[in-house]
Structures are given as structure tokens and as C-alpha cells.
Motif scaffolding. Structure first.
Motif, PDB file in Angstrom:
ATOM      1  N   TYR A 121       0.814  -1.219   0.000  1.00 52.93           N
ATOM      2  CA  TYR A 121       0.000   0.000   0.000  1.00 52.93           C
ATOM      3  C   TYR A 121       0.845   1.265   0.000  1.00 52.93           C
ATOM      4  N   SER A 122       2.062   1.185   0.569  1.00 55.07           N
ATOM      5  CA  SER A 122       2.828   2.419   0.703  1.00 55.07           C
ATOM      6  C   SER A 122       3.634   2.741  -0.550  1.00 55.07           C
ATOM      7  N   LEU A 123       3.723   1.796  -1.486  1.00 58.51           N
ATOM      8  CA  LEU A 123       4.342   2.117  -2.776  1.00 58.51           C
ATOM      9  C   LEU A 123       3.231   2.498  -3.753  1.00 58.51           C
ATOM     10  N   ASN A 124       3.503   3.527  -4.548  1.00 61.66           N
ATOM     11  CA  ASN A 124       2.502   3.954  -5.534  1.00 61.66           C
ATOM     12  C   ASN A 124       2.356   2.887  -6.614  1.00 61.66           C
ATOM     13  N   PRO A 125       1.142   2.326  -6.760  1.00 63.85           N
ATOM     14  CA  PRO A 125       0.973   1.169  -7.640  1.00 63.85           C
ATOM     15  C   PRO A 125       1.244   1.438  -9.120  1.00 63.85           C
ATOM     16  N   VAL A 126       1.129   2.683  -9.564  1.00 64.69           N
ATOM     17  CA  VAL A 126       1.277   2.905 -11.004  1.00 64.69           C
ATOM     18  C   VAL A 126       2.592   3.595 -11.378  1.00 64.69           C
ATOM     19  N   LEU A 127       3.515   3.721 -10.423  1.00 61.00           N
ATOM     20  CA  LEU A 127       4.813   4.302 -10.767  1.00 61.00           C
ATOM     21  C   LEU A 127       5.883   3.222 -10.685  1.00 61.00           C
ATOM     22  N   HIS A 135       3.462  -4.164  -8.005  1.00 59.63           N
ATOM     23  CA  HIS A 135       2.780  -5.455  -7.941  1.00 59.63           C
ATOM     24  C   HIS A 135       3.651  -6.576  -8.484  1.00 59.63           C
ATOM     25  N   GLN A 136       4.762  -6.214  -9.132  1.00 62.98           N
ATOM     26  CA  GLN A 136       5.602  -7.249  -9.728  1.00 62.98           C
ATOM     27  C   GLN A 136       6.701  -7.744  -8.792  1.00 62.98           C
ATOM     28  N   ILE A 137       6.822  -7.129  -7.601  1.00 65.01           N
ATOM     29  CA  ILE A 137       7.879  -7.576  -6.690  1.00 65.01           C
ATOM     30  C   ILE A 137       7.270  -8.112  -5.402  1.00 65.01           C
ATOM     31  N   TYR A 168       6.965  -2.521 -11.604  1.00 64.80           N
ATOM     32  CA  TYR A 168       5.921  -1.877 -10.830  1.00 64.80           C
ATOM     33  C   TYR A 168       5.765  -2.627  -9.511  1.00 64.80           C
ATOM     34  N   GLN A 172      10.165   5.972  -7.787  1.00 62.85           N
ATOM     35  CA  GLN A 172       9.734   6.211  -6.409  1.00 62.85           C
ATOM     36  C   GLN A 172      10.930   6.386  -5.477  1.00 62.85           C
ATOM     37  N   VAL A 173      12.019   5.671  -5.773  1.00 57.73           N
ATOM     38  CA  VAL A 173      13.211   5.841  -4.951  1.00 57.73           C
ATOM     39  C   VAL A 173      13.904   7.152  -5.326  1.00 57.73           C
ATOM     40  N   ARG A 214       3.964 -11.351 -12.759  1.00 58.61           N
ATOM     41  CA  ARG A 214       5.053 -12.319 -12.688  1.00 58.61           C
ATOM     42  C   ARG A 214       4.597 -13.615 -12.056  1.00 58.61           C
ATOM     43  N   HIS A 261       1.462  11.717  -8.217  1.00 54.62           N
ATOM     44  CA  HIS A 261       1.024  10.516  -7.514  1.00 54.62           C
ATOM     45  C   HIS A 261      -0.455  10.209  -7.699  1.00 54.62           C
ATOM     46  N   PRO A 295      -0.882  -0.488 -15.303  1.00 52.51           N
ATOM     47  CA  PRO A 295       0.150  -1.518 -15.239  1.00 52.51           C
ATOM     48  C   PRO A 295      -0.296  -2.747 -14.458  1.00 52.51           C
ATOM     49  N   ARG A 296      -1.246  -2.544 -13.535  1.00 54.50           N
ATOM     50  CA  ARG A 296      -1.664  -3.677 -12.706  1.00 54.50           C
ATOM     51  C   ARG A 296      -2.427  -4.732 -13.494  1.00 54.50           C
ATOM     52  N   GLN A 346      -4.979   6.755   0.853  1.00 55.04           N
ATOM     53  CA  GLN A 346      -4.088   5.612   0.668  1.00 55.04           C
ATOM     54  C   GLN A 346      -2.721   5.841   1.319  1.00 55.04           C
ATOM     55  N   ASP A 347      -2.089   4.729   1.687  1.00 52.82           N
ATOM     56  CA  ASP A 347      -0.771   4.801   2.314  1.00 52.82           C
ATOM     57  C   ASP A 347       0.286   5.405   1.401  1.00 52.82           C
ATOM     58  N   TYR A 348       0.173   5.147   0.105  1.00 51.07           N
ATOM     59  CA  TYR A 348       1.246   5.648  -0.758  1.00 51.07           C
ATOM     60  C   TYR A 348       1.274   7.171  -0.779  1.00 51.07           C
ATOM     61  N   ALA A 360       3.084   8.066   2.267  1.00 45.57           N
ATOM     62  CA  ALA A 360       4.504   7.786   2.044  1.00 45.57           C
ATOM     63  C   ALA A 360       5.145   8.907   1.227  1.00 45.57           C
ATOM     64  N   ASN A 393      -2.778   7.711 -10.775  1.00 47.50           N
ATOM     65  CA  ASN A 393      -3.588   6.618 -10.244  1.00 47.50           C
ATOM     66  C   ASN A 393      -5.043   6.682 -10.662  1.00 47.50           C
ATOM     67  N   LYS A 403       8.083  11.576   2.210  1.00 49.59           N
ATOM     68  CA  LYS A 403       9.307  11.849   1.453  1.00 49.59           C
ATOM     69  C   LYS A 403       9.507  13.355   1.278  1.00 49.59           C
TER      70      LYS A 403
END
Lengths: 283, 345, 295
Positions: A101-107, A153-155, A151, A112-113, B345, B260, B339-340, B240-242, B245, B264, B249
Motif C-alpha cells: 500500500y505504501s508504494l505507488n501502484p502505477v509508478l 505489484h511485480q515484486i 511496478y 519512487q526511490v 510475474r 502521484h 500496469p496492474r 491511501q498509504d502511498y 509515504a 492513479n 518523502k
């Protein structure tokens, strides 16, 4: 570790949410030098709210008051939002519970880093990417180039949390608030993520405020333990064996201990804690 | 991995296309049934009441009405696929020709309206969500409540009374003033584009003054919907948490919004765009009457009033096809932009 | 609902109680309360039309044709010298009748289809929901137009035409609810002591789905009002001389540039009616769906 210089000073911190008469955090005082302090309590004890109050990340409906709230010489409550932004991610940062949840799903991960580097180091996009790649390498991510294009969701969850740590520790902050950094992760990777966090904050000389419900984990990891119950600090210890307060004892008893297996874990008895709270001193 | 994901994507597309084809088939079946519900006797209408039984039977045979229903339905679809929608009693021309004339006018109106509603609705929805419970949020709420409740044809009349009859700011009904009519060769059928192609700037401005009011009136209902949805989407993201986050930052509100939150919700916004476009086509039907706009709506309702079912059903199919295709495209856009929903994978 | 800030998901068994406490909740939602009052007023107006309308809706007076609003005629008169206010008051009856008829048709049909699909699942569910999705993908106003055109214009046709395209959202909702209720313990218990499918459906599952269906129906009433008015405006709803609001606008359109009130006044009636339904529907949703609640 010794508290040579105070980095964070909290005195009499209260947090109230709109329309609610109850204080989510009440009269909390705390000081933190270089080192690792754990805040322990069950859900709803106000420990996460405290962490966010320090970073001034609570929603507008929350009111935060304190007789003193200083971080690295900055009076946080009187800082402007712009001044706070210069601190956040730069000199103080927050690692949250669940990277899903804390990582932006579409970036993509890399951006993000790199964001921290762009925001606080004034780097160009490509330079920030290079710094981000370095940082991802530091959190022991293999195949950095590919991960940067991936993205969230891939990790995996464990890798996600390492990415989060990379983003939050990139500018070597003075204070890291880690809010249940391992509880959403698979049990098998919790140890290594915690180990990594420990290694990085030690290497960078950052202070760590570790928020968790797991009192044994905190005890094995931190120099000091602060126990919170219903928004208040009920006890502060440096070793579990010093615990006096029935709530702390209850928390310890509720957690399994490999060295002293018991047939059945005890359920904390709330009536006793509340009675102790009312009488004002640990029994 | 790649081939695996490709097959699953292909399967998903196949499913969607299957659904689209099924819906189109159902739409055609429904129009066929509606056509047969008619209380009037199509044979009698052609041969007249005084025709001999032999002439009646001959015409009946010529129209294929002596065949079993299934055969008639098959022939109906066959004709449709060949672009043969019959002759419109309204104009005496093949319905296809009429539609080719009317559709661009409707498309032009709806397209301009969808652009206006998006340009106004999205920022308003964002502002409302970011300043929750502030005056702008209340304003957006009232705007969208009224937009959901206003009869669009009446709104058009009020607009004409105020801005055309009262203030004289805009052109009246029709696509251009009378003395400009027929001066520009029709290339695309959309007058704003045709006038520009012909280099007739004066007529272009005149046409713009005519289209702007119906487009604005029509856009309002869609804008109400877009504002409301944008606000809801954004509020959902803010919690949302992101987002927390990103704040942790040190990201600024503008960065939070553009880097952000917007990425989305952009996929959802595309979906909303397609849905509003479809809704606008429907709204255009009633708006066109008020503004004497020579589009599908005008055509369909004129046909309705004289019971010209060929024209009515063809218009229904036309609008239905566009409507369903838009829904289909929004689905596709969803799977392509997010992308979702791409390979995992 | 005791003012806690936590928004917890509401168990379905609680929904009747929630609907019941809705009126208490409305007091905190002033806009919703006003909307509810407006609807009550509208219903009263419709019922009491013969007594409160200042004139007969069909009384023509050639000497008073197209009069602007005045003390004698608050909203002016139309092209036959009929009092517009009186016609609007009588028109409330037509609107209410249309809205309630469509709701009475669509509610049970949607509930039946949705609950059946949700309860039986499998192939029944697949077929029913496929049909629902197809109807949902139709442009409903256009289809209603075509239906009304084929069946011949009139109030009854309009009601049927609107109903034909208005049931799918209800069915979808009822299905979703039935899917949840179907797996609850008390349904399992009833099944254990041998209750038949019919009994389970009608006595155990359908009643649990009714509250959310009611909310959805209320929200739909605004749309029904607007669709009915559109059909009337296009000449496909109630026929003149019936004082249907949409038809009145259509008739007044000829005079809109000089005698604006003929076409404009009925629009306010439509606007306020659907506004009232929307506001109440919104408030109802706020109460029942915690995700929408403020704070």
C-alpha cells in the motif's frame, strides 16, 4: 549506545481527533538521542498516531498539542508546511507497515526511490536515478536495473519493504520512524529486513524509533522500550526483566517465547490494567 | 512468461469482444422485436386500403412478411450487415444516407460538449476533493447535484431565452445563420471543421456562436457526473498509504496531485470519459430539438412523430452501436493503461 | 450510529435497523432533510390537487391567453389561457404516478432476478447476469423512445418503456446482496432443518436485500422523473391536454422567445422534484454506506 545529544524531544504531546472527546495520544513525553527506541503497545494504543504526529502527517481533522516538540533543533509544531517538507524524507522519514500500500501502484520502482533524491538533493532526473540505483544496491537488491523498471505489484513484499527503506533512507536522515516495518511481511523475510534496517541506521548514524506490537522483537533490537496503553506511556524500560506494570507483563505473557514454551498463551486482563491506570501507579 | 501473458491478454480481449458482439446482436434483436410490435400494418400502409387481396398478398411476399420469423430476422441482419436499413418515409431516401448526414452533426455537438465537461469537471472535482468541506467542495456539490437533476431540454430553452433572446451573446437555433446556410461544402459533415477547411473564418465564428450554447448546456449534465466521480476517485486515493509515504518523502501538494494521485486515477477518468460521451449522445437527442440541430436526435424524433419505424430503428441501432463501442473502448483503455492489469510475474 | 468516528462495515442483518434510524440521522444532514420535506410536500400537492389548485387545469380562457405571471396567475397562463400553476399542481399527480409505477414494477423484477441469480449461482447466475449486462449496455433513453414509438404514445407506454430499461441496476445490487446473505449462518441453519429453496429465497434472503434495493430505488426516482419528462417533451408520454410537465415545456417552446414563462415554469417543477429525490438518495447513501460518510 549512549544518548550523547538529543535529536527528538517530546513533552506532553496530545492528539485529539475531531468530534471525539477521547485523546488518541495523551501527555506523552519522550526523548531520543542517537540510538534505537522501541514503542510498544497493542493496536489502538496510539503508537502509530504518535509516530505520525511527530512527522506532522496526521489528517487535518487531528489536533496536535505539546508543551515541547523539537527535532534536531526545530520546533516542529511552529514550522510552516514548507519547512516541514524540507525536513520530511530528508532529515526525518517514515517507513510504513505494508509496501503493497505504501508504494505507488502505477509508478515504476526506480522513480519512487529517485523521488527523494529529486526532492532533497536537487538532482536532475538522470542523476537521481543513478543515486537511486546505488541505494537499491545498498539494500541488497539484485538486478537493480530490472527492478527499477518494475511496478510494485511485480515484486515481493520483502523486496517492496527494502525498496521503501531505500527511498526513505536515501538522504541519510537523522531520525527514522519505522511503523511496524515487518508485520505485513512473510515471516521468513522479517529477520533479514530488520537486520538490513539495523545495519543501515547504524552505518548512517541515524536514530530509530521502532513502533511495534511485538515486545520481544523490540526488546531484542532496541536500547530502550516505551510501553503505551490507551494513548499514554505506562512504562519505560531498558530490559524486559525490569517490567513492573501489569500491562507490560501482560504483553510479554501474550507473546510466545521459544525458551519458555507454555501450553497456552495468556490473554491480557484489561480490568487489572485499567484499575492500575486509575490508581495512578504500577501495582 | 511472455507467451503466457500474451495468451491471457488475448483471452481477455476475446472475452470483451465476445461481450460486445453479443450486446450488438441483442440490440439488433430488440430493434427487430420492436419493429414487429407495431400496431400498424406495414403492408396496408404501402398498398393502401383499397388494394385487392392479390395485390396485398404480393406486397406481403415482396416484403418477406410471409416467411417464418427466424428467416425474417436472418434477412434483417443480412440487410443490416450490407448497410441496407430500408427507405425512410420521412425523407424518401435510404436511411443510411440520412444517417450519414445527421450523425456528424450529433458527433460534433457531443464531442465539443465532452471536451467542455472534462476541462471544467476534472479540475473542479480535484479542487473539491483536495479542499474537502471547504466552500469549493460545497460549490462542487451543488453544481453536481443540480446537474444531475436538471432536464437538459429545459436547460437549453432557459439558455436560449437568456443568452440568445435576452443578451444576444450567442447565435440562435440551427448550425449557422440562415444567410450562411449551404455556403460551405460538406467534407466531414462537422461544420466547425468544414468551415476551417474551406477557409471561411467568418462562417466558422458564426457556427461557433451557434454551437457553443447547446454544447455548454449539454456539457453541464456530463460535467456534474465527471466532477462527482473525480472527487470520489481523488478522495479514495488521498486516504491511501502511498500518499502518506509520498508526503513522508517531502512531496509538495502539487507533486502529490500531479505525480502521484493523477496517474492513479487517470485510468478511471478515461473510463468516465467514455461513459459520459455515450451519455452525451443520448442527451444530444433531446437537446437537438430545442436548438433545431440537424443531427440524429432531430432526425429520430421527427421520424418518431410520423411513425417512420425504419428511420427510428436505424437511429436506435446507430446510437446503440456507438454507445456500446465507447463502453468497449473504455474497457480496452483500462487494460492498456493500468500496469496492474498487464502481465503479472 | 452513536457518533463513533470508526467506519465499520455494517452487517446486513443491521440494515433494517439502519433504515429505521435513517430519520434520526437525517437531522444531521440538513440538505437531505429539506429534500425529504420537499418530497412529502410534493406528495401532498399531488393528493390535494383538486383542493389547492386555484383554477381547473383545463379551464380555457381566450381573454387571458399567454398572460405573464401576475397576482391572479402566479406563473402566468398558457396559449389557451389556462393557469400554469394549477396545471403544474395537477401535473404532480402524473409525475408521482409515473415514478411510483415504474418503481413498483422495477423493484420486484430487479429483486427477483438478482436474488435468484445470487442464490442459485452457477449457470443460472451466468445467464441472468449476462442478460442484465446487455440491457445495462443499451442506451436506455433511446431504447425507451423506440419502445414508446412502437407501442404508441401514452402515459402507460411511457411507464412500460422506462421500466424495461430501468431494472438492471436493481438486479445487480440484489445479486450482490444475495451472494453475501446466502453464506450466512442463519441461512445455513434454515437449510439444515429442511427449508425449501422457495422458502429460503422468499423468507430468508429476499428480505435482507430489500433495504439496499430501497435506497437504490430512491436514487433512481430522480432519473425516472427526468426520463419521463423527456418522453413527455418528445410527445411520447402523457398526451395533451394532460398537464404533464415535459409536454407542457414542449408546448411552450413555440413561445419561448416572447412568452418565456410557458416553457420555463414547468422546468422548475421537474428540476426541484428530481433535485429532491437526488438529495434524499444521497443522504440515504451517506447513512448506509460508511465509505461516503463525512469526517
Amino acid at each position: 549506545m549512549t544518548d550523547t545529544k538529543e535529536i527528538l524531544t517530546v513533552q506532553n504531546l496530545d492528539v485529539t481527533f475531531a468530534r471525539s472527546a477521547m485523546k488518541a495520544v495523551a501527555g506523552v513525553s519522550l526523548s531520543l538521542g542517537q540510538g534505537k527506541v522501541g514503542i510498544v503497545g497493542e493496536s489502538g494504543s496510539g503508537k502509530s498516531t504518535l509516530g505520525r504526529a511527530i512527522m506532522r502527517l496526521l489528517p487535518p481533522s487531528a489536533t496536535v498539542t505539546a508543551s515541547k516538540l523539537t527535532f534536531d533543533g526545530n520546533p516542529l509544531l511552529s514550522q510552516s508546511e514548507r519547512e516541514m517538507r524540507a525536513l520530511r524524507g530528508n532529515r526525518m522519514s517514515l517507513i510504513m507497515q505494508d509496501p503493497r500500500y505504501s508504494l505507488n501502484p502505477v509508478l515504476p520502482i526506480g522513480r519512487q526511490v529517485a523521488e527523494t533524491a529529486i526532492l532533497h538533493k536537487g538532482l536532475s532526473k538522470s542523476a537521481a536515478r543513478a543515486v537511486a540505483a546505488e541505494m537499491l544496491d545498498r539494500v541488497r537488491i539484485k538486478d537493480v536495473a530490472r527492478v527499477m523498471e518494475s511496478y510494485p505489484h511485480q515484486i515481493s513484499g520483502g523486496m517492496g519493504q527494502r525498496v521503501m527503506i531505500a527511498a526513505m533512507l536515501l538522504s541519510r536522515p537523522r531520525l527514522v520512524i519505522a511503523d511496524e516495518p515487518t508485520s505485513a511481511l512473510d515471516v521468513s523475510v522479517r529477520g533479514e529486513v530488520l537486520e538490513l534496517l539495523n545495519e543501515l541506521v547504524t552505518a548512517d548514524g541515524s536514530s530509530l524509533l521502532l513502533i511495534s506490537h511485538d515486545i520481544r522483537m523490540v526488546a531484542s533490537f532496541c536500547d530502550r522500550i516505551v510501553v503505551m496503553y490507551k494513548g499514554r506511556i505506562v512504562e519505560e524500560l531498558s530490559r524486559l526483566s525490569d517490567a513492573r506494570h501489569p500491562y507490560t507483563l501482560g504483553l510479554i505473557a501474550a507473546m510466545p517465547d521459544a525458551r519458555h514454551p507454555v501450553h497456552r498463551l495468556r490473554v491480557p486482563d484489561r480490568a487489572t490494567f485499567d484499575a492500575t491506570e486509575r490508581s495512578g501507579s504500577p501495582a | 512468461m511472455a507467451s503466457n501473458s500474451e495468451t491471457s491478454v488475448a483471452a481477455a480481449w476475446g472475452g470483451r469482444i465476445g461481450q460486445l458482439v453479443l450486446s450488438l446482436f441483442a440490440l439488433i434483436a430488440v430493434t427487430f422485436v420492436i419493429g414487429r410490435l407495431l400496431p400498424t400494418d406495414p403492408v396496408g400502409a404501402i398498398v393502401g386500403e383499397l388494394a385487392s387481396p392479390e395485390a396485398y398478398a404480393a406486397m406481403r411476399e415482396r416484403l418477406g412478411l410471409d416467411q417464418p420469423v427466424v428467416v425474417q430476422f436472418g434477412r434483417y441482419i443480412w440487410n443490416l450487415l450490407h448497410g441496407d436499413l430500408g427507405v425512410a418515409a420521412l425523407t424518401g431516401r435510404p436511411v443510411t444516407e440520412d444517417l450519414a448526414l445527421a450523425f456528424p452533426a450529433t458527433l460534433e455537438l457531443a464531442t465539443l460538449a465532452v471536451i467542455i465537461s472534462f476541462v471544467l469537471g476534472v479540475p473542479l472535482g480535484l479542487a473539491a476533493a483536495l479542499n474537502r468541506d471547504s466552500w469549493i467542495d460545497q460549490f462542487a456539490r451543488i453544481i453536481s447535484l443540480v446537474g444531475h437533476s436538471i432536464p437538459v431540454f429545459w436547460f437549453g430553452i432557459v439558455g436560449l431565452v437568456i443568452f440568445y433572446a435576452g443578451l444576444g451573446w450567442v447565435g440562435g437555433p440551427g448550425r449557422v445563420d440562415v444567410y450562411f446556410e449551404g455556403l460551405v461544402p460538406s467534407v466531414t459533415g462537422m461544420i466547425l471543421i468544414d468551415t476551417l477547411l474551406a477557409g471561411e473564418t467568418e462562417i466558422f465564428w458564426n457556427a461557433l456562436s451557434h454551437i457553443i450554447l447547446p454544447a455548454l448546456m449539454l456539457a453541464y449534465a456530463a460535467m456534474a457526473y465527471i466532477t462527482r466521480m473525480t472527487r470520489a476517485f481523488t478522495l479514495e486515493q488521498i486516504g491511501q498509504d502511498y500518499v502518506t509515504a509520498a508526503k513522508a518523502k517531502g512531496a509538495s501538494p502539487a507533486r502529490l496531485l500531479f505525480r502521484h494521485i493523477l496517474p492513479n486515477i487517470s485510468v478511471q477518468l478515461v473510463t468516465i470519459l467514455a461513459i459520459s460521451y455515450g451519455g452525451l449522445l443520448e442527451g444530444a437527442v433531446v437537446t437537438e430539438i430545442v436548438f433545431s440541430w440537424p443531427g440524429l436526435g432531430q432526425y429520430m424524433t421527427s421520424a418518431l412523430l410520423i411513425g417512420d419505424m425504419n428511420a427510428v430503428l436505424a437511429s436506435t441501432i446507430m446510437i446503440g452501436v456507438v454507445f456500446m463501442t465507447l463502453n468497449f473502448l473504455s474497457d480496452i483503455a483500462y487494460s492498456m493503461l493500468d500496469p496492474r492489469t498487464q502481465e503479472k510475474r | 450510529m452513536n457518533g463513533t468516528t470508526l467506519s465499520r462495515p455494517r452487517p446486513m442483518a443491521n440494515a433494517w435497523g439502519t433504515l429505521h434510524s435513517f430519520f434520526g440521522e437525517l437531522r444531521r444532514e440538513p440538505l437531505g432533510f429539506i429534500g425529504l420535506m420537499l418530497i412529502v410536500a410534493l406528495i401532498l400537492v399531488a393528493i390535494l390537487a383538486p383542493w389547492i389548485a386555484p383554477y381547473s387545469p383545463s379551464r380555457q380562457s381566450l381573454s387571458e391567453v399567454l398572460q405573464p405571471p401576475s397576482v391572479a396567475h402566479w406563473m402566468g397562463t398558457d396559449e389557451f389561457g389556462r393557469d400554469i400553476l394549477s396545471r403544474l399542481i395537477w401535473g404532480a399527480q402524473i409525475t408521482m404516478r409515473t415514478v411510483l409505477s415504474v418503481t413498483a414494477i422495477v423493484g420486484p423484477i430487479g429483486l427477483l432476478i438478482g436474488v435468484t441469480a445470487g442464490y442459485f449461482g452457477g449457470r443460472v447466475d451466468a445467464v441472468l447476469m449476462r442478460i442484465t449486462d446487455i440491457v445495462l449496455s443499451f442506451p436506455s433513453l433511446i431504447l425507451a423512445l423506440a419502445f414508446a414509438a412502437a407501442l404508441g404514445a401514452g402515459l402507460g407506454t411511457a411507464i412500460i418503456a422506462i421500466s424495461l430499461t430501468a431494472w438492471p441496476p436493481i438486479a445487480r445490487l440484489a445479486r450482490a446482496e444475495a451472494l453475501i446473505v446466502r453464506n450466512t449462518d442463519y441461512v445455513a441453519a434454515a437449510r439444515l432443518y429442511g427449508a425449501s429453496n422457495l422458502r429460503l429465497l422468499t423468507l430468508y434472503i429476499a428480505p435482507m436485500c430489500i433495504p439496499s434495493v430501497v435506497v437504490r430505488l430512491t436514487l433512481n426516482m430522480a432519473t425516472i422523473t427526468l426520463t419521463a419528462a423527456s418522453l413527455g417533451f418528445l410527445g411520447l408520454g402523457a398526451q395533451p391536454p394532460m398537464p404533464e410537465w415535459g409536454a407542457m415545456i414542449s408546448a411552450g417552446r413555440r413561445f419561448m422567445l416572447d412568452q418565456w414563462w410557458v416553457a420555463v415554469m414547468p422546468g422548475f417543477a421537474i428540476l426541484f422534484t428530481s433535485l429532491a429525490f437526488n438529495v434524499v438518495g444521497d443522504a440515504l447513501r451517506d447513512v448506509l454506506d460508511p465509505r461516503h460518510t463525512k469526517n
